[in-house]
Design a protein around this motif. Structure first.
Motif, PDB file in Angstrom:
ATOM      1  N   TYR A  41     -73.035 -65.413  12.948  1.00 14.51           N
ATOM      2  CA  TYR A  41     -74.037 -64.410  12.576  1.00 14.51           C
ATOM      3  C   TYR A  41     -73.467 -63.005  12.699  1.00 14.51           C
ATOM      4  CZ  TYR A  41     -75.015 -63.483  17.590  1.00 14.51           C
ATOM      5  OH  TYR A  41     -74.926 -63.140  18.920  1.00 14.51           O
ATOM      6  N   TRP A  42     -72.666 -62.737  13.687  1.00 13.61           N
ATOM      7  CA  TRP A  42     -71.875 -61.514  13.893  1.00 13.61           C
ATOM      8  C   TRP A  42     -72.606 -60.223  13.514  1.00 13.61           C
ATOM      9  CZ3 TRP A  42     -68.239 -61.992  17.166  1.00 13.61           C
ATOM     10  CH2 TRP A  42     -67.358 -60.928  17.399  1.00 13.61           C
ATOM     11  N   GLY A  43     -73.473 -59.834  14.385  1.00 12.54           N
ATOM     12  CA  GLY A  43     -74.216 -58.601  14.175  1.00 12.54           C
ATOM     13  C   GLY A  43     -75.696 -58.814  14.439  1.00 12.54           C
ATOM     14  N   LYS A  44     -76.343 -57.820  15.027  1.00 15.81           N
ATOM     15  CA  LYS A  44     -77.749 -57.961  15.385  1.00 15.81           C
ATOM     16  C   LYS A  44     -78.598 -56.888  14.700  1.00 15.81           C
ATOM     17  CE  LYS A  44     -76.412 -59.848  19.862  1.00 15.81           C
ATOM     18  NZ  LYS A  44     -76.407 -59.676  21.331  1.00 15.81           N
ATOM     19  N   ARG A  45     -79.704 -57.317  14.144  1.00 13.65           N
ATOM     20  CA  ARG A  45     -80.641 -56.361  13.549  1.00 13.65           C
ATOM     21  C   ARG A  45     -81.599 -55.807  14.596  1.00 13.65           C
ATOM     22  NH1 ARG A  45     -85.454 -59.288  12.013  1.00 13.65           N
ATOM     23  NH2 ARG A  45     -85.164 -61.537  12.268  1.00 13.65           N
ATOM     24  N   ASP A  46     -81.660 -56.462  15.761  1.00 13.43           N
ATOM     25  CA  ASP A  46     -82.439 -55.962  16.894  1.00 13.43           C
ATOM     26  C   ASP A  46     -81.725 -56.422  18.154  1.00 13.43           C
ATOM     27  OD1 ASP A  46     -84.324 -55.795  19.091  1.00 13.43           O
ATOM     28  OD2 ASP A  46     -85.923 -55.556  17.614  1.00 13.43           O
ATOM     29  N   ARG A  47     -81.097 -55.479  18.863  1.00 11.96           N
ATOM     30  CA  ARG A  47     -80.315 -55.852  20.042  1.00 11.96           C
ATOM     31  C   ARG A  47     -81.188 -56.225  21.226  1.00 11.96           C
ATOM     32  NH1 ARG A  47     -75.190 -51.586  20.206  1.00 11.96           N
ATOM     33  NH2 ARG A  47     -74.450 -52.000  18.077  1.00 11.96           N
ATOM     34  N   ALA A  48     -82.364 -55.642  21.346  1.00 12.33           N
ATOM     35  CA  ALA A  48     -83.236 -55.960  22.476  1.00 12.33           C
ATOM     36  C   ALA A  48     -83.707 -57.407  22.418  1.00 12.33           C
ATOM     37  CB  ALA A  48     -84.429 -55.016  22.497  1.00 12.33           C
ATOM     38  N   LEU A  49     -84.028 -57.889  21.212  1.00 14.45           N
ATOM     39  CA  LEU A  49     -84.517 -59.255  21.036  1.00 14.45           C
ATOM     40  C   LEU A  49     -83.424 -60.210  20.586  1.00 14.45           C
ATOM     41  CD1 LEU A  49     -87.948 -58.560  19.276  1.00 14.45           C
ATOM     42  CD2 LEU A  49     -87.526 -59.018  21.702  1.00 14.45           C
ATOM     43  N   ASN A  50     -82.188 -59.704  20.438  1.00 10.42           N
ATOM     44  CA  ASN A  50     -81.064 -60.521  19.963  1.00 10.42           C
ATOM     45  C   ASN A  50     -81.382 -61.209  18.633  1.00 10.42           C
ATOM     46  OD1 ASN A  50     -79.248 -59.875  21.980  1.00 10.42           O
ATOM     47  ND2 ASN A  50     -79.741 -61.661  23.250  1.00 10.42           N
ATOM     48  N   LEU A  51     -81.865 -60.418  17.683  1.00 12.28           N
ATOM     49  CA  LEU A  51     -82.151 -60.954  16.352  1.00 12.28           C
ATOM     50  C   LEU A  51     -80.928 -60.765  15.469  1.00 12.28           C
ATOM     51  CD1 LEU A  51     -85.796 -59.644  15.792  1.00 12.28           C
ATOM     52  CD2 LEU A  51     -85.023 -61.811  16.803  1.00 12.28           C
ATOM     53  N   PRO A  52     -80.447 -61.820  14.837  1.00 12.71           N
ATOM     54  CA  PRO A  52     -79.191 -61.751  14.091  1.00 12.71           C
ATOM     55  C   PRO A  52     -79.330 -61.139  12.698  1.00 12.71           C
ATOM     56  CG  PRO A  52     -80.092 -63.937  13.901  1.00 12.71           C
ATOM     57  CD  PRO A  52     -81.024 -63.180  14.823  1.00 12.71           C
ATOM     58  N   VAL A  53     -78.224 -60.600  12.206  1.00 11.53           N
ATOM     59  CA  VAL A  53     -78.163 -60.089  10.838  1.00 11.53           C
ATOM     60  C   VAL A  53     -78.146 -61.246   9.849  1.00 11.53           C
ATOM     61  CG1 VAL A  53     -76.658 -58.895   9.190  1.00 11.53           C
ATOM     62  CG2 VAL A  53     -77.050 -57.919  11.451  1.00 11.53           C
ATOM     63  N   ASN A  54     -77.476 -62.327  10.217  1.00 12.14           N
ATOM     64  CA  ASN A  54     -77.358 -63.499   9.354  1.00 12.14           C
ATOM     65  C   ASN A  54     -77.738 -64.763  10.113  1.00 12.14           C
ATOM     66  OD1 ASN A  54     -76.285 -62.538   6.789  1.00 12.14           O
ATOM     67  ND2 ASN A  54     -74.464 -61.964   7.951  1.00 12.14           N
ATOM     68  N   GLY A  55     -78.085 -65.800   9.368  1.00 10.44           N
ATOM     69  CA  GLY A  55     -78.230 -67.107   9.968  1.00 10.44           C
ATOM     70  C   GLY A  55     -76.860 -67.641  10.348  1.00 10.44           C
ATOM     71  N   SER A  56     -76.813 -68.668  11.172  1.00 11.10           N
ATOM     72  CA  SER A  56     -75.525 -69.215  11.606  1.00 11.10           C
ATOM     73  C   SER A  56     -75.639 -70.711  11.824  1.00 11.10           C
ATOM     74  CB  SER A  56     -75.062 -68.529  12.896  1.00 11.10           C
ATOM     75  OG  SER A  56     -75.993 -68.726  13.945  1.00 11.10           O
ATOM     76  N   LEU A  57     -74.474 -71.352  11.905  1.00  9.14           N
ATOM     77  CA  LEU A  57     -74.426 -72.791  12.110  1.00  9.14           C
ATOM     78  C   LEU A  57     -73.301 -73.114  13.080  1.00  9.14           C
ATOM     79  CD1 LEU A  57     -75.035 -75.595   9.630  1.00  9.14           C
ATOM     80  CD2 LEU A  57     -72.884 -75.662  10.903  1.00  9.14           C
ATOM     81  N   SER A  58     -73.559 -74.026  14.005  1.00  5.87           N
ATOM     82  CA  SER A  58     -72.571 -74.331  15.041  1.00  5.87           C
ATOM     83  C   SER A  58     -72.477 -75.826  15.277  1.00  5.87           C
ATOM     84  CB  SER A  58     -72.961 -73.641  16.357  1.00  5.87           C
ATOM     85  OG  SER A  58     -74.180 -74.192  16.853  1.00  5.87           O
ATOM     86  N   ILE A  59     -71.459 -76.195  16.045  1.00  8.51           N
ATOM     87  CA  ILE A  59     -71.343 -77.563  16.544  1.00  8.51           C
ATOM     88  C   ILE A  59     -71.196 -77.490  18.057  1.00  8.51           C
ATOM     89  CG2 ILE A  59     -68.821 -77.656  16.209  1.00  8.51           C
ATOM     90  CD1 ILE A  59     -69.245 -80.683  15.593  1.00  8.51           C
ATOM     91  N   SER A  60     -71.935 -78.338  18.754  1.00  7.52           N
ATOM     92  CA  SER A  60     -71.924 -78.319  20.211  1.00  7.52           C
ATOM     93  C   SER A  60     -70.762 -79.144  20.761  1.00  7.52           C
ATOM     94  CB  SER A  60     -73.254 -78.836  20.756  1.00  7.52           C
ATOM     95  OG  SER A  60     -74.311 -77.984  20.359  1.00  7.52           O
ATOM     96  N   LEU A  61     -70.409 -78.861  22.015  1.00  7.43           N
ATOM     97  CA  LEU A  61     -69.209 -79.439  22.611  1.00  7.43           C
ATOM     98  C   LEU A  61     -69.499 -80.558  23.608  1.00  7.43           C
ATOM     99  CD1 LEU A  61     -67.019 -76.236  23.098  1.00  7.43           C
ATOM    100  CD2 LEU A  61     -67.100 -77.824  21.171  1.00  7.43           C
ATOM    101  N   SER A  62     -70.544 -81.305  23.361  1.00  6.83           N
ATOM    102  CA  SER A  62     -70.832 -82.528  24.111  1.00  6.83           C
ATOM    103  C   SER A  62     -70.895 -82.278  25.619  1.00  6.83           C
ATOM    104  CB  SER A  62     -69.785 -83.587  23.757  1.00  6.83           C
ATOM    105  OG  SER A  62     -70.099 -84.829  24.342  1.00  6.83           O
TER     106      SER A  62
END
Length: 300
Positions: A41-62
């Motif tokens: 997502y790299w970037g926040k549109r609201d830093r207080a609420l941690n709202l992202p500029v973009n959607g993102s996708l991840s994989i968890s590490l078990s």
């Protein structure tokens, strides 16, 4: 600004989700895996609420992540990997600033807590220990105070501690939606059903020491100084949506009988001219598949 136009604060956000009185149990325990972003997502549109500029996708590490247990205590205390953190340490201050959002947001008594947490990955070394840490903390707090919260709300609460924590509540592939609401209620993550049972992630430990620049600081510096950032943040959803498509159940390819020549432009069996070359007679590959033809190196 008039009261009805004042921006949402984290305390307001918590107050809208939690009951007026928090009722503790004997303890609350949880585990959360660390996650690695495949589309950031790299970037926040609201830093207080941690709202992202973009959607993102991840994989968890078990099994690589954070185990956390919450209990009542005489004074606020956090133990990391068996060692008590000093009251003036960044870890202690950041952890209890987050817990205070729950305590003040619910307008309850201070309820001093002992947070006992164990990381199975290096801490602050670039493997998202803060994501797993705040995700485990959020789930443990919810269990300690006997809160039956929807998973989406829990994702949003974890996000307030660390943006990527929104994705660390689940195993496997997880997508975090950018959302559009100013209060952040729709900026939540959810797991993605996908069949990649044989997928493996290799981690090579070179230096397990704490990194010199925190992830959040690096992100803020990039968004403030990079001349390329405007292009990065311009098309929201695109990268996460493309990555989401790539996690869909894979389609297998069956050879024609007799098999097509690698250089053939028509199927040997059915004589049709598929584009791209067919993978099974009568069932030609979807147009979004790409193949490399030996006769034209590098062309796909």
């Amino acid at each position: 600004l008039p009261d009805h136009e004042m921006p949402m604060t984290p305390t307001d956000f918590l107050a809208a989700l939690l009951p007026a009185r928090l009722i503790p149990s004997e303890s609350g325990a949880a585990y959360a895996p660390a996650n690695i972003a495949l589309a950031k997502y790299w970037g926040k549109r609201d830093r207080a609420l941690n709202l992202p500029v973009n959607g993102s996708l991840s994989i968890s590490l078990s099994t690589l992540g954070t185990h956390t247990t919450i209990r009542a205590a005489a004074n606020d205390r956090i133990t990391l990997n068996g060692t008590d953190a000093a009251a003036d340490s960044i870890l202690h201050r950041r952890t209890f600033a987050y817990i205070d959002l729950w305590r003040r947001g619910a307008r309850g008594d201070p309820q001093p807590l002992h947070v006992e947490t164990t990381n199975t990955i290096p801490t602050a070394a670039g493997l998202a220990s803060s994501a797993s840490g705040f995700a485990a903390l959020a789930r443990a707090l919810a269990r300690y105070w006997q809160l039956d919260l929807p998973e989406g709300d829990l994702s949003a609460l974890a996000r307030l501690g660390s943006g990527s924590a929104a994705r660390s509540l689940w195993h496997g592939f997880v997508k975090w939606e950018r959302g559009t609401r100013d209060d952040g209620r729709d900026s939540i993550a959810a797991p993605i059903a996908s069949d990649w049972q044989e997928l493996r992630i290799a981690l090579v430990e070179i230096d397990s020491g704490a990194k010199k620049t925190a992830s959040g600081d690096g992100m803020n510096h990039t968004t403030a100084t990079s001349p390329l950032y405007a292009a990065w943040s311009k098309p929201p959803f695109t990268r996460a949506t493309s990555a989401r498509s790539a996690t869909s159940p894979r389609r297998t390819r069956s050879p024609c009988t007799p098999p097509c020549s690698p250089r053939a432009r028509r199927c040997v069996t059915c004589k049709r001219k598929p584009s791209p070359p067919c993978t099974a007679c009568g069932r030609h590959a979807p147009k979004d598949w790409k193949f490399t033809l030996p006769s034209t190196p590098g062309r796909t």
